[in-house]
Design a protein around this motif. Structure first.
Motif: not given
Length: 193
Positions: A115-118, A135-144, A185-188, A190-193
């Motif tokens: 899942l993607v969540g807290d 694991l990588v989700m398609p589209g922007p997803t914060d890996p954390d 790149p995905a982390r960066e 997500a951090a920029a959002r």
């Protein structure tokens, strides 16, 4: 905390409009633009794992699980959305919905749930962060926020790559497209959002 007396049941067709209204209230009208929603497009939730919580005749919570394929063919479930009526939050309904559904998923032979969540919330029912880059989700997803739970010990072992819907996996010729090993790149992003 308000004490809540509720039952958990499989959702019915009559529940769908109320569920959609509850999801709009919980996640906003733009919820369908999120990566996890896009992953569900064209797929049906697992019927036996689409549960609702009721207080009398009132629907006060919902959870669904969806089939997904990880990497080169590992089957898993995607948990979500999980929502509880705003007036019934912090009464244990969400945790109980998940516990019931996860028990049923194990009984049905499922081994891995993502899942993607807290993490602090979902840790209550045994979820943990996916190791970096697995694991990588398609589209922007914060890996954390990528979480997993093994229903069978070792179910995450060897699971890596893109998480795709079964339909999309077939379109990509058996999921031959795999995840990049470097998630910086995905982390960066997500951090920029």
């Amino acid at each position: 905390m308000t004490v809540s007396h509720f039952t958990i049941e499989t959702q019915t067709a009559q529940d769908l409009d109320t569920i959609e209204t509850m999801l709009d209230a919980a996640f906003g009208l733009d919820r369908r633009t999120r990566s996890s929603y896009r992953l569900r497009e064209g797929e049906e939730p697992v019927e036996e794992l689409s549960l609702v919580a009721r207080e009398g005749d009132c629907l006060v919570g919902t959870v669904r699980f969806w089939p997904v394929i990880v990497g080169e063919g590992r089957e898993a479930l995607l948990l979500g959305p999980l929502a509880v009526h705003p007036d019934r939050r912090n009464c244990g309904i969400g945790v109980r919905l998940m516990e019931t559904a996860l028990d049923k998923a194990r009984e049905l032979g499922h081994a891995l749930v993502i899942l993607v969540g807290d993490e602090p919330y979902y840790r209550r029912v045994g979820f943990a962060r996916v190791p970096d880059g697995r694991l990588v989700m398609p589209g922007p997803t914060d890996p954390d926020r990528m979480l997993y739970r093994e229903l069978v010990p070792g179910a995450l072992d060897g699971a890596e790559g893109l998480v795709l819907s079964p339909g999309r996996w077939r379109e990509l010729d058996g999921g031959r497209l795999t995840a990049p090993r470097d998630t910086r790149p995905a982390r960066e992003a997500a951090a920029a959002r």
